[in-house]
Design a protein around this motif. Sequence first.
Motif, mmCIF file in Angstrom:
data_model
loop_
_atom_site.group_PDB
_atom_site.id
_atom_site.type_symbol
_atom_site.label_atom_id
_atom_site.label_comp_id
_atom_site.label_asym_id
_atom_site.label_seq_id
_atom_site.Cartn_x
_atom_site.Cartn_y
_atom_site.Cartn_z
ATOM 1 N N ILE A 55 0.839 -1.205 0.000
ATOM 2 C CA ILE A 55 0.000 0.000 0.000
ATOM 3 C C ILE A 55 0.872 1.252 0.000
ATOM 4 N N LEU A 56 1.882 1.265 0.849
ATOM 5 C CA LEU A 56 2.702 2.480 0.912
ATOM 6 C C LEU A 56 3.506 2.686 -0.361
ATOM 7 N N GLN A 57 3.880 1.610 -1.044
ATOM 8 C CA GLN A 57 4.556 1.745 -2.334
ATOM 9 C C GLN A 57 3.604 2.292 -3.386
ATOM 10 N N GLN A 58 2.373 1.781 -3.412
ATOM 11 C CA GLN A 58 1.391 2.226 -4.393
ATOM 12 C C GLN A 58 1.025 3.697 -4.211
ATOM 13 N N LEU A 59 0.881 4.127 -2.970
ATOM 14 C CA LEU A 59 0.414 5.476 -2.687
ATOM 15 C C LEU A 59 1.538 6.465 -2.396
ATOM 16 N N ASN A 60 2.781 5.979 -2.394
ATOM 17 C CA ASN A 60 3.934 6.832 -2.111
ATOM 18 C C ASN A 60 3.748 7.602 -0.803
ATOM 19 N N CYS A 61 3.490 6.840 0.258
ATOM 20 C CA CYS A 61 3.316 7.455 1.568
ATOM 21 C C CYS A 61 4.120 6.652 2.588
#
Length: 192
Positions: free
Chosen positions: A163-169
């Motif tokens: 998720i954090l890779q997909q959303l850059n967060c």
Amino acid sequence: MARIGYARVSALDQDLEIQQHRLTAEGCQIIRCEKVSGASREGRTELATIMEFLREGDELIVTRLDRLGRDTRDVLNIVHECEVRGAFVTVLEPHVSTKGEMGKVILTVLGMVAQMERRFIKDRQRDGITRAKKAGIYKGGKPRLNHKQIILTHSCGISVASILQQLNCSRMQVYRVLSTKQLHDATGEKVR
């Protein structure tokens, strides 16, 4: 003797390019960059790497003093650690260096002024928000992340790392949204 540049912005959606170009033009052989708050040194891994590898005669260069830190004490601690290692700090705007006799004094004064200015800005912002709330026109800040998307993606079995890779967060942001969802589930409130 190395010239090491350090560039920092506070938010993931901010750009480091201007700082990087300025540091390159200043002759920095190494430039370390990060997107993290300067409120404390916690989580500032690139700065920690620079501090670990500074050698005698090296120069740590930042475009502005607030890139190094947002608190006068933090800035002075960084400057002191550089001096202990025999290195020095140079700020490009305004041009100040700890290499000279008055450099540390000037950095201290600039840091105190910058910290005081931040407090004034926060006070004005708080007053503006209070007035806007009284007038009924305050809507609050826009969410930077789509909370529903994070919750839906996670409920489909996608890992937090994905998720954090997909959303850059950051990992912390994802966990904060997921913990907020659990709180909303317990109280019956809507998730934004």
